[in-house]
Design a protein around this motif. Structure first.
Motif, PDB file in Angstrom:
ATOM      1  N   THR A  89       0.772  -1.218   0.130  1.00  0.00           N
ATOM      2  CA  THR A  89       0.015  -0.060  -0.097  1.00  0.00           C
ATOM      3  C   THR A  89       0.816   1.391  -0.046  1.00  0.00           C
ATOM      4  O   THR A  89       0.379   2.426  -0.784  1.00  0.00           O
ATOM      5  CB  THR A  89      -0.846   0.187   1.226  1.00  0.00           C
TER       6      THR A  89
ATOM      7  N   GLN B  13       2.388   1.868  -3.441  1.00  0.00           N
ATOM      8  CA  GLN B  13       1.222   2.137  -4.217  1.00  0.00           C
ATOM      9  C   GLN B  13       1.107   3.804  -4.187  1.00  0.00           C
ATOM     10  O   GLN B  13       0.980   4.399  -5.082  1.00  0.00           O
ATOM     11  CB  GLN B  13       0.114   1.519  -4.020  1.00  0.00           C
TER      12      GLN B  13
ATOM     13  N   VAL C  65      -1.509   0.611  -9.206  1.00  0.00           N
ATOM     14  CA  VAL C  65      -1.907  -0.482  -8.639  1.00  0.00           C
ATOM     15  C   VAL C  65      -1.050  -1.447  -9.337  1.00  0.00           C
ATOM     16  O   VAL C  65      -0.358  -2.422  -8.793  1.00  0.00           O
ATOM     17  CB  VAL C  65      -3.236  -0.821  -8.531  1.00  0.00           C
TER      18      VAL C  65
ATOM     19  N   THR D  57       2.730  -1.464  -8.763  1.00  0.00           N
ATOM     20  CA  THR D  57       2.842  -1.946  -7.180  1.00  0.00           C
ATOM     21  C   THR D  57       2.907  -3.401  -7.491  1.00  0.00           C
ATOM     22  O   THR D  57       3.996  -4.044  -6.795  1.00  0.00           O
ATOM     23  CB  THR D  57       2.016  -1.420  -6.350  1.00  0.00           C
TER      24      THR D  57
END
Length: 211
Positions: A134, A137, A159, A162
């Motif tokens: 997270t 990202q 996303v 990542t």
């Protein structure tokens, strides 16, 4: 400093003795990893080497995976700090695309260096942790927006990028020799750079969705 780049969690307040025990246990755990390898580190072995009761170790980490989760968390915070305030191009001050390239290469190097610890930190009884992904990202999206990339949805692109960093190394990459690992590291880091450079200089047809 770049305080908006990443969300760093605040450390929990701990009593002095609890904090000292935690620091001591993490230091001893690293010694055991260096000496024995991840596979041979146990809760009982850590308690014995640290000179603490087994109950103290179990209360601190709860499971064997918790030992490695704590080690990984500590190293993740150090990595995040290098992104927040380190030298460019990884840290602030460089062109956002160059920072994105540097971030991906550094992130992959970090994950390769931590493969054994990261896998040992996965508790089969718990959901796969996603905190680090997270944070990656968030940082990738920030750099994409600063670079004004010609892409209609930077949230989705962040996303996907990542996933290109986190998933192959931690979940799907299996290498058997040092040479295999070195080759895989080189291929993934070079591939990341080519991918980002391609995104930064798209062809006119790149943004058309094929249906």
């Amino acid at each position: 400093m770049e305080p908006t780049a990443l969300h760093l969690g605040l450390p929990r307040n701990e009593r002095g003795d609890a904090a000292r025990n935690r620091r001591h246990l993490l230091d001893v755990a690293r010694q055991l990893v260096d000496e024995l390898g991840v596979e041979k580190v146990t809760m009982d072995g850590l308690a014995e080497r640290a000179g603490l009761g087994k109950g103290t170790v179990f209360r601190r980490f709860r499971t064997r995976a918790g030992i490695f989760h704590a080690l990984m968390d500590e190293d993740e915070k150090a990595f995040q700090q290098s992104v927040l305030s380190g030298l460019p191009p990884l840290g602030p001050g460089a062109d956002p695309i160059q920072r994105l390239i540097a971030f991906g290469r550094a992130r992959l190097d970090f994950l390769f260096d931590h493969i054994a610890i990261a896998r040992a930190a996965l508790d089969t009884n718990q959901p796969i942790p996603v905190g680090a992904a997270t944070i990656s990202q968030f940082h990738i999206r920030m750099l994409l927006n600063r670079a004004h990339v010609d892409f209609p949805d930077t949230d989705t692109l962040a996303v996907q990028l990542t996933a290109a960093l986190e998933a192959p190394v931690l979940l799907y990459l299996h290498t058997t020799t040092a040479a295999d690992t070195a080759d895989a590291r080189q291929q993934l880091t070079d591939g990341w750079q080519r991918l980002v450079e391609r995104i930064a200089t798209p062809n006119p047809v790149d943004n058309k969705v094929i249906r």
